[in-house]
Design a protein around this motif. Structure first.
Motif, PDB file in Angstrom:
ATOM      1  N   ASP A 110       0.854  -1.184   0.000  1.00 42.10           N
ATOM      2  CA  ASP A 110       0.000   0.000   0.000  1.00 42.10           C
ATOM      3  C   ASP A 110       0.892   1.238   0.000  1.00 42.10           C
ATOM      4  O   ASP A 110       1.553   1.538   1.004  1.00 42.10           O
ATOM      5  N   VAL A 111       0.922   1.927  -1.141  1.00 47.86           N
ATOM      6  CA  VAL A 111       1.783   3.104  -1.290  1.00 47.86           C
ATOM      7  C   VAL A 111       0.937   4.372  -1.238  1.00 47.86           C
ATOM      8  O   VAL A 111      -0.106   4.463  -1.891  1.00 47.86           O
ATOM      9  N   THR A 112       1.399   5.333  -0.485  1.00 48.40           N
ATOM     10  CA  THR A 112       0.793   6.673  -0.473  1.00 48.40           C
ATOM     11  C   THR A 112       1.885   7.704  -0.738  1.00 48.40           C
ATOM     12  O   THR A 112       3.074   7.440  -0.515  1.00 48.40           O
ATOM     13  N   LEU A 154       7.934  11.527  -3.795  1.00 48.05           N
ATOM     14  CA  LEU A 154       8.232  10.145  -3.422  1.00 48.05           C
ATOM     15  C   LEU A 154       7.048   9.529  -2.690  1.00 48.05           C
ATOM     16  O   LEU A 154       6.174  10.229  -2.170  1.00 48.05           O
ATOM     17  N   GLY A 155       7.059   8.209  -2.641  1.00 47.79           N
ATOM     18  CA  GLY A 155       6.112   7.508  -1.795  1.00 47.79           C
ATOM     19  C   GLY A 155       6.519   7.653  -0.333  1.00 47.79           C
ATOM     20  O   GLY A 155       7.693   7.866  -0.013  1.00 47.79           O
ATOM     21  N   GLU A 156       5.538   7.535   0.522  1.00 46.97           N
ATOM     22  CA  GLU A 156       5.824   7.688   1.952  1.00 46.97           C
ATOM     23  C   GLU A 156       6.527   6.466   2.520  1.00 46.97           C
ATOM     24  O   GLU A 156       7.284   6.559   3.487  1.00 46.97           O
ATOM     25  N   GLN A 157       6.313   5.308   1.907  1.00 40.99           N
ATOM     26  CA  GLN A 157       6.871   4.058   2.410  1.00 40.99           C
ATOM     27  C   GLN A 157       8.220   3.763   1.744  1.00 40.99           C
ATOM     28  O   GLN A 157       8.340   3.809   0.516  1.00 40.99           O
ATOM     29  N   GLY A 158       9.223   3.462   2.563  1.00 40.31           N
ATOM     30  CA  GLY A 158      10.540   3.085   2.056  1.00 40.31           C
ATOM     31  C   GLY A 158      10.819   1.614   2.324  1.00 40.31           C
ATOM     32  O   GLY A 158      10.272   1.020   3.260  1.00 40.31           O
ATOM     33  N   PHE A 159      11.722   1.006   1.533  1.00 40.84           N
ATOM     34  CA  PHE A 159      12.000  -0.431   1.648  1.00 40.84           C
ATOM     35  C   PHE A 159      13.503  -0.667   1.549  1.00 40.84           C
ATOM     36  O   PHE A 159      14.172  -0.152   0.646  1.00 40.84           O
TER      37      PHE A 159
END
Length: 287
Positions: A110-112, A154-159
């Motif tokens: 789930d990307v925001t 950018l997306g809020e989620q990083g990996f």
């Protein structure tokens, strides 16, 4: 005198012709009688032997040294086989890509969108799933995370490990950028969007000019214009792949990448050109 001689010659010609016809008539009558007599016979061998066409068959020609070349179908057959191989190869490739796409979609996240990274001219939806370019530059704090030179977000989620997948609707847009970027990218000045500086992206320009921003850049020839693009990352494998969702086709893969820090989904709807390119990029769920 000459007239008399001509008349005499004509009479002699008629007499000779009459004799010839009488002779032929007699021979035909005689032959007809023979045929009738033979037809009454029960001796079938004698019947066959009575016809010269049977008795006097000419010697048979020796055909053993004669050959008839077969019709040449080699060229046609080779073309048919080549076409069949091409068709089967395309179908197999599509089936394999469909299976691969289903596999990578299992890693959907789930990307925001991260408001703190968005360029001041970008407009984000309330649910932070859509972004488009606006005509007014908003007065926003120039925090270190925010892009100040380009219309990026950018997306809020990083990996920083494992695998992840997300997909974005790009329908009705003549230009856009999409992919992933590492955390330490330059956000304040001009940048070259290349893997060496932390970008693994593809873009569209002029409605149908697709390019993978590899090193060197790779011009992409696509069978159809994607309306939804899937992005898959395998961190440990060093892989970033892009898919045309509707066509179930692989667009491009960055391979052999070396990831050493956190990666973020990367988006750029690019600038509006009047009414063109007004539609947003939309992060859409995997169905």
């Amino acid at each position: 005198m000459e007239f008399k001689r001509a008349k005499e010659k004509q009479r002699n010609g008629l007499k000779a012709s009459s004799k010839r016809w009488k002779g032929k008539s007699l021979r035909l009558k005689s032959r007809s009688s023979e045929v009738k007599e033979i037809s009454r016979s029960k001796d079938h061998i004698h019947l066959l032997q009575s016809f010269p066409s049977v008795k006097d068959i000419p010697p048979t020609k020796d055909w053993t040294g004669v050959s008839i070349p077969p019709a040449s179908y080699k060229g046609t057959a080779m073309k048919a086989v080549a076409q069949l191989e091409k068709t089967l190869s395309e179908k197999m490739k599509k089936l394999l890509t469909e299976a691969e796409l289903k596999r990578v979609q299992q890693y959907a996240v789930d990307v925001t969108l991260d408001f703190n990274t968005a360029h001041p001219e970008l407009m984000l939806s309330l649910d932070r799933k859509q972004v488009r370019h606006g005509h007014v530059k908003k007065l926003l704090p120039d925090n270190p995370e925010r892009f100040s030179h380009y219309n990026f977000v950018l997306g809020e989620q990083g990996f920083s490990s494992g695998r992840f997948y997300f997909q974005v609707q790009v329908k009705n847009k003549p230009k856009w950028n999409l992919g992933v970027a590492r955390e330490s990218i330059n956000r304040k000045g001009e940048v070259k969007m290349r893997p060496e500086v932390g970008f693994w992206t593809i873009w569209l320009r002029n409605e149908n000019q697709y390019k993978a921003l590899d090193d060197p850049p790779v011009v992409l020839s696509l069978q159809s214009q994607p309306e939804k693009v899937g992005v898959f990352v395998d961190y440990e494998e060093g892989l970033v792949s892009f898919y045309d969702i509707d066509a179930a086709a692989l667009i491009y893969s960055f391979t052999g990448c070396s990831f050493t820090e956190k990666l973020y989904p990367f988006f750029s709807p690019c600038r509006n050109e009047g009414p063109k390119n007004f539609d947003p990029l939309v992060i859409c769920p995997v169905t």
